[in-house]
Design an enzyme around this catalytic site. Sequence first.
Site, PDB file in Angstrom:
ATOM      1  N   SER A  21       0.886  -1.162   0.179  1.00  0.00           N
ATOM      2  CA  SER A  21      -0.174  -0.128  -0.121  1.00  0.00           C
ATOM      3  C   SER A  21       0.742   1.119  -0.019  1.00  0.00           C
ATOM      4  O   SER A  21       1.787   1.466   0.734  1.00  0.00           O
ATOM      5  CB  SER A  21      -0.782   0.010   1.232  1.00  0.00           C
ATOM      6  OG  SER A  21      -1.659  -1.059   1.585  1.00  0.00           O
ATOM      7  N   TYR A 150      -5.904   9.614  -9.667  1.00  0.00           N
ATOM      8  CA  TYR A 150      -5.170   9.017 -10.989  1.00  0.00           C
ATOM      9  C   TYR A 150      -5.839   9.699 -12.129  1.00  0.00           C
ATOM     10  O   TYR A 150      -6.936  10.256 -12.088  1.00  0.00           O
ATOM     11  CB  TYR A 150      -5.735   7.643 -11.275  1.00  0.00           C
ATOM     12  CG  TYR A 150      -4.850   6.804 -12.248  1.00  0.00           C
ATOM     13  CD1 TYR A 150      -3.659   6.658 -12.249  1.00  0.00           C
ATOM     14  CD2 TYR A 150      -5.592   6.173 -13.255  1.00  0.00           C
ATOM     15  CE1 TYR A 150      -3.104   6.228 -13.591  1.00  0.00           C
ATOM     16  CE2 TYR A 150      -5.057   5.562 -14.095  1.00  0.00           C
ATOM     17  CZ  TYR A 150      -3.967   5.745 -14.259  1.00  0.00           C
ATOM     18  OH  TYR A 150      -3.244   5.107 -15.591  1.00  0.00           O
ATOM     19  N   TYR A 160     -10.601   1.203 -16.212  1.00  0.00           N
ATOM     20  CA  TYR A 160     -10.830   2.018 -14.843  1.00  0.00           C
ATOM     21  C   TYR A 160     -11.953   2.221 -14.346  1.00  0.00           C
ATOM     22  O   TYR A 160     -12.464   2.380 -13.213  1.00  0.00           O
ATOM     23  CB  TYR A 160      -9.924   3.156 -15.118  1.00  0.00           C
ATOM     24  CG  TYR A 160      -9.352   3.737 -13.875  1.00  0.00           C
ATOM     25  CD1 TYR A 160      -8.149   2.893 -13.177  1.00  0.00           C
ATOM     26  CD2 TYR A 160     -10.051   4.972 -13.082  1.00  0.00           C
ATOM     27  CE1 TYR A 160      -7.889   3.530 -11.864  1.00  0.00           C
ATOM     28  CE2 TYR A 160      -9.426   5.249 -11.772  1.00  0.00           C
ATOM     29  CZ  TYR A 160      -8.229   4.560 -11.145  1.00  0.00           C
ATOM     30  OH  TYR A 160      -7.954   5.015 -10.204  1.00  0.00           O
ATOM     31  N   LYS A 167     -12.925   9.408  -9.015  1.00  0.00           N
ATOM     32  CA  LYS A 167     -11.838  10.211  -8.809  1.00  0.00           C
ATOM     33  C   LYS A 167     -11.835  11.761  -9.275  1.00  0.00           C
ATOM     34  O   LYS A 167     -11.215  12.641  -8.860  1.00  0.00           O
ATOM     35  CB  LYS A 167     -10.507   9.627  -9.658  1.00  0.00           C
ATOM     36  CG  LYS A 167      -9.939   8.476  -9.123  1.00  0.00           C
ATOM     37  CD  LYS A 167      -9.488   8.331  -7.633  1.00  0.00           C
ATOM     38  CE  LYS A 167      -8.695   7.075  -7.232  1.00  0.00           C
ATOM     39  NZ  LYS A 167      -8.378   7.310  -5.696  1.00  0.00           N
TER      40      LYS A 167
END
Length: 273
Positions: A21, A150, A160, A167
């Site tokens: 992570s 992102y 995605y 996002k």
Amino acid sequence: MSYNLLKGKRGIIFGALNDQSIAWKVAERAVEEGATITLSNTAVAVRMGQVSELGQKLNCEVIPADATSLEDLENVFKKSMEVLGGKIDFVLHSIGMSPNVRKGRDYDDLNYDFLNKTLDISAISFHKMLQAAKKQDAIAEEGSVLALTYIAAQRTFCGYNDMADAKSLLESIARSFGYIYGRSSKVRVNTISQSPTMTTAGQGVSGMDKLFHFAEKLSPLGNADADDCANYCMVMFSDLTKKVTMQNLYHDGGFSSVGMSDDAIEVFEKGLE
């Protein structure tokens, strides 16, 4: 190497799961730079992951919380201030999950209950986090809050899925709340748009391995890994960036500014042969 960038500062790191992570690396670097921190993740993640192990290693308390619950988030800030002995200087939001991605639902065939969960977990949780902190006056003046994002928020990347929508919302929240929090307490709120990174969550995205290699070929500096991201976070948490707020900061080896590279063209041409 430590530069004491965060000496005497207090922080909360949300989202560390295991040593892959980014949040895990950020927690390690924050302590190395002189900070004292608390860790938070869901109760399930604490039971199933390695967060407790990280807490023992860094001598910091782990506070289980559902990031979609205002009550849980209020408790994290309240308890963190008690444990750390004062207001919080920095916060990392490293939280994201899409049930549609996990279930293999295509973007033109979304389950909308799943979409609501994606948005709540991956983006609205950031608003709840900031709101909970502000109402408690939990973040110190000139504090720094970061969320990981992102480039799919700006460009389309197949696979995605609805995480791109999440996002986009996340970055909007950073700008909107950044203005309010900046005016009231000089608290900075920014997002870091990271390279494709082989975290546990990242590997769940369809075609992530191919995207990773494509970005590596396109980026003049290559992909930024989790350790690189942790270093960047240290700078953003530090007093060196007191006037940086409401920004989406690309940390991707130059990927976001490149149209095409020689390496990518070479690979593309070989594929046509």
